[in-house]
Design an enzyme around this catalytic site. Structure first.
Site: not given
Ligand code: 5RP
Length: 236
Positions: A33, A35-36, A91, A103-105, A112
């Protein structure tokens, strides 16, 4: 580098593509999950549609991953339909020198962690801003909590020395609600000296479903960088 293109977006695109290129025909793939990872899912779908690889099945980690997989034509299966996961791509918000992660943004860390931990190979895709000497130095630690237990969980976290705050929605009134219908408490710890111990301690608080510390789960870290205006990917 293309003039006018956001360098962070460029790093995310390149690293997502590099991870998608590592997927082989016949693989069961954990779809992370964020954007990357969204770029990895896009390139994986494009490889599948062009016939470069065949017979891929995706295991999604969030509603976002389900939507993207459908958009890019990647067939999905559930964990009850497979006996293993070959590779997971996901990501991270922070990566330390021991390949431990926060993680968890995107509030998806519970699913995940299940999918990424099951994979034979877990590839993390990040841009270089995510590399830290110590976890917790730039990012708050997400903790998924059952709604009825938010108050006691926040008190228990404060007793451990953390500063908890309930994650609020953006362009949505009220708190963020996870794909499982729970809430997220983001916690500032001054020091995370022992991520493995903290991961277990937090998960032991009644009402906590899962926290965003991923200790000993990542196998490969791919880092997108921009140097002298050129985007490149290196293995960490
Ligand atoms: C989601 C996540 C994402 O992988 C993490 O936040 C990185 O996100 P991005 O690639 O948008 O910077 O852990 O729960």
């Amino acid at each position: 580098m293309t003039a006018g293109v956001d360098p962070v977006k460029l790093m995310k695109q390149q690293v997502g593509k590099a991870a998608a290129e590592r997927v082989q025909s016949g693989s069961i793939v954990g779809l992370g999950t964020g954007s990357t990872t969204a770029f990895a899912i896009q390139y994986l779908g494009e490889r599948l549609q062009s016939g470069e690889i065949q017979d891929i099945k995706g295991i999604p980690t969030s509603f976002q991953a389900i939507v993207l997989a459908r958009q890019y034509g990647i067939p999905l299966v559930g964990l009850d339909e497979v006996d293993h996961i070959d590779i997971a791509i996901d990501g991270a918000d922070e990566v330390d020198p021991n390949k431990n992660l926060i993680k968890g943004g995107g509030a998806a860390h519970t699913q995940e962690k299940i999918v990424d931990s099951l994979a034979d190979q877990f590839i993390v895709v990040v841009d270089s801003s995510k590399l830290v000497d110590k976890l917790g130095s730039t990012f708050l630690l997400p903790v998924e909590v059952l709604p009825m237990a938010v108050a006691p969980v926040m008190r228990a976290i404060a007793k451990l020395g953390g500063k908890p705050e309930l994650r609020m929605g953006v362009k949505k009134a009220g708190p963020v609600v996870t794909d499982q219908g729970n809430l997220v408490v983001d916690v500032k710890f001054d020091q995370i000296d022992n991520p493995g111990e903290l991961e277990k301690t937090l998960n032991n608080i009644p009402g906590v479903l899962e926290n965003g510390l991923f200790v000993g789960v990542a196998d490969v870290i791919l880092v997108g960088e921009v140097k002298d205006g050129q985007a490149s990917v290196r293995e960490f």
